[in-house]
Motif scaffolding. Structure first.
Motif, PDB file in Angstrom:
ATOM      1  N   SER A  94       0.627  -1.231   0.080  1.00  0.00           N
ATOM      2  CA  SER A  94       0.201  -0.100   0.007  1.00  0.00           C
ATOM      3  C   SER A  94       0.832   1.057  -0.100  1.00  0.00           C
ATOM      4  O   SER A  94       0.582   2.326  -0.563  1.00  0.00           O
ATOM      5  CB  SER A  94      -0.936  -0.091   1.406  1.00  0.00           C
ATOM      6  N   PHE A  95       2.102   1.148   0.917  1.00  0.00           N
ATOM      7  CA  PHE A  95       2.866   2.395   0.971  1.00  0.00           C
ATOM      8  C   PHE A  95       3.467   2.439  -0.571  1.00  0.00           C
ATOM      9  O   PHE A  95       3.578   3.762  -0.667  1.00  0.00           O
ATOM     10  CB  PHE A  95       3.724   2.120   2.185  1.00  0.00           C
ATOM     11  N   GLU A  96       3.871   1.211  -0.875  1.00  0.00           N
ATOM     12  CA  GLU A  96       4.792   1.283  -2.341  1.00  0.00           C
ATOM     13  C   GLU A  96       3.599   2.193  -3.472  1.00  0.00           C
ATOM     14  O   GLU A  96       4.418   3.045  -4.087  1.00  0.00           O
ATOM     15  CB  GLU A  96       5.129  -0.081  -2.704  1.00  0.00           C
ATOM     16  N   ASN A  97       2.576   1.818  -3.423  1.00  0.00           N
ATOM     17  CA  ASN A  97       1.669   2.306  -4.505  1.00  0.00           C
ATOM     18  C   ASN A  97       1.441   3.817  -4.110  1.00  0.00           C
ATOM     19  O   ASN A  97       1.612   4.556  -5.120  1.00  0.00           O
ATOM     20  CB  ASN A  97       0.434   1.555  -4.316  1.00  0.00           C
ATOM     21  N   ILE A  98       1.490   4.239  -2.901  1.00  0.00           N
ATOM     22  CA  ILE A  98       1.134   5.486  -2.579  1.00  0.00           C
ATOM     23  C   ILE A  98       2.126   6.538  -3.213  1.00  0.00           C
ATOM     24  O   ILE A  98       2.129   7.434  -3.691  1.00  0.00           O
ATOM     25  CB  ILE A  98       0.839   5.841  -1.164  1.00  0.00           C
ATOM     26  N   ASN A 110      14.831   1.782  -4.893  1.00  0.00           N
ATOM     27  CA  ASN A 110      14.695   0.556  -4.645  1.00  0.00           C
ATOM     28  C   ASN A 110      15.373   0.337  -3.147  1.00  0.00           C
ATOM     29  O   ASN A 110      15.047  -0.279  -2.256  1.00  0.00           O
ATOM     30  CB  ASN A 110      15.550  -0.276  -5.461  1.00  0.00           C
ATOM     31  N   LEU A 111      16.333   1.084  -2.965  1.00  0.00           N
ATOM     32  CA  LEU A 111      17.062   1.382  -1.551  1.00  0.00           C
ATOM     33  C   LEU A 111      16.178   1.759  -0.772  1.00  0.00           C
ATOM     34  O   LEU A 111      16.177   1.501   0.866  1.00  0.00           O
ATOM     35  CB  LEU A 111      18.436   1.971  -1.634  1.00  0.00           C
ATOM     36  N   ALA A 112      15.490   2.992  -0.891  1.00  0.00           N
ATOM     37  CA  ALA A 112      14.485   3.618   0.148  1.00  0.00           C
ATOM     38  C   ALA A 112      13.514   2.491   0.379  1.00  0.00           C
ATOM     39  O   ALA A 112      13.034   2.397   1.616  1.00  0.00           O
ATOM     40  CB  ALA A 112      13.906   4.859  -0.513  1.00  0.00           C
ATOM     41  N   LEU A 113      12.695   1.837  -0.499  1.00  0.00           N
ATOM     42  CA  LEU A 113      11.697   0.707  -0.070  1.00  0.00           C
ATOM     43  C   LEU A 113      12.392  -0.224   0.582  1.00  0.00           C
ATOM     44  O   LEU A 113      11.737  -0.885   1.411  1.00  0.00           O
ATOM     45  CB  LEU A 113      11.225   0.532  -1.526  1.00  0.00           C
ATOM     46  N   ALA A 114      13.768  -0.678   0.337  1.00  0.00           N
ATOM     47  CA  ALA A 114      14.197  -1.985   1.129  1.00  0.00           C
ATOM     48  C   ALA A 114      14.309  -1.466   2.571  1.00  0.00           C
ATOM     49  O   ALA A 114      14.082  -2.129   3.663  1.00  0.00           O
ATOM     50  CB  ALA A 114      15.801  -2.070   0.693  1.00  0.00           C
ATOM     51  N   ASN A 115      14.754  -0.205   2.764  1.00  0.00           N
ATOM     52  CA  ASN A 115      14.819   0.637   4.107  1.00  0.00           C
ATOM     53  C   ASN A 115      13.438   0.576   4.954  1.00  0.00           C
ATOM     54  O   ASN A 115      13.443   0.579   6.211  1.00  0.00           O
ATOM     55  CB  ASN A 115      15.638   1.697   4.263  1.00  0.00           C
ATOM     56  N   THR A 116      12.421   0.840   4.001  1.00  0.00           N
ATOM     57  CA  THR A 116      10.910   1.037   4.598  1.00  0.00           C
ATOM     58  C   THR A 116      10.462  -0.200   4.923  1.00  0.00           C
ATOM     59  O   THR A 116      10.039  -0.269   6.338  1.00  0.00           O
ATOM     60  CB  THR A 116      10.423   1.844   3.449  1.00  0.00           C
TER      61      THR A 116
END
Length: 263
Positions: A94-98, A110-116
């Motif tokens: 959900s966060f990724e889509n937002i 990609n790195l920001a999402l990995a840390n998320t």
């Protein structure tokens, strides 16, 4: 290493800290890796309440299986251990889509999402910790925490206590053998589990933990000129990552206001 002395020392330290803090015990994220396997076992040995949380986010099947097998083995050995599985994949997606509209084409996405992913797990650990009066127990080792900073700030770095942060990775494996953890945990290839593709720690770092440990033990007393060949390559990797991650290892900078300005 005097393994049994180290085990007893950490268990006593964990128990003493929790008792003085007037909490019920510890909550810990179990990933299927050796670090969380060792730490969750040490927490269980305190006799205090332990909540082992599995928190998959699009996790690989082998990681999920190892985590589940370890938790079941732990619960058989220690009646004070309970477990929960919280699938955080829908929350993450959900966060990724937002945020996708803000990150298209950004090379850091990609790195920001990995840390998320790691930060979502931290939120979950503190939620359950507050529900049950438990401290969040960290799983970082000495190379990750104080060498190359191979962790997420306010993710897996967001903890209340860090019982194996003075142990090198090879020493953590020694403890895993001494504690007789399940074979798959003892032989687990280190990975942070934060990517959709299979990426081991060595793939990401470019060096093995034994190679990094050799440099860390000499870091500060030797420079790149003191090495040659592969050792020099690893020194350069360690030096670059250590300097880049220094902000994770020191207290948050505070802007001091001169006292005479307060008058």
């Amino acid at each position: 290493m005097q393994t049994q002395k180290v085990i007893d020392h950490i268990v006593n330290w964990l128990k003493d800290y929790a008792v003085k803090a007037k909490v019920n015990g510890y909550v810990i994220g179990v990933s299927g890796g050796v670090d969380s396997g060792v730490v969750s076992t040490l927490c269980a040995m305190t006799g205090l309440e332990v909540l082992a949380l599995e928190m998959p986010i699009r996790q690989k099947a082998d990681q999920v299986n190892r985590a589940q097998d370890h938790i079941e083995d732990l619960k058989k050995k220690f009646p004070n251990v309970k477990s929960e599985t919280v699938n955080l994949t829908p929350v993450f997606e959900s966060f990724e889509n937002i945020v996708s509209a803000h990150s298209e084409g950004n090379p850091n996405n990609n790195l920001a999402l990995a840390n998320t992913r790691s930060r979502f797990r931290m939120l979950n650990l503190y939620y359950f910790g507050q529900l049950h009066g438990l401290l969040v127990c960290g799983t970082g080792n000495k190379v990750e925490d104080f060498g190359i900073g191979f962790y997420t700030k306010y993710g897996d770095g967001g903890v209340d206590v860090s019982p194996i942060a003075d142990l090198y990775k090879t020493e953590v494996y020694e403890l895993a053998r001494a504690l007789n953890l399940i074979e798959s945990i003892q032989n687990a290839i280190p990975t942070d589990g934060l990517w959709d593709t299979e990426r081991t720690d060595e793939d990401q770092i470019g060096a093995t933990y034994p190679e990094l440990e050799k440099i860390q033990k000499e870091y500060g007393t030797k420079t790149a000129e003191d090495y040659e060949g592969r050792d020099k390559e690893v020194f350069q990797i360690f030096d670059r990552m250590h300097k880049a991650a220094k902000h994770k290892m020191v207290p948050i900078p505070i802007c001091d206001i001169p006292e005479d300005w307060r008058a």
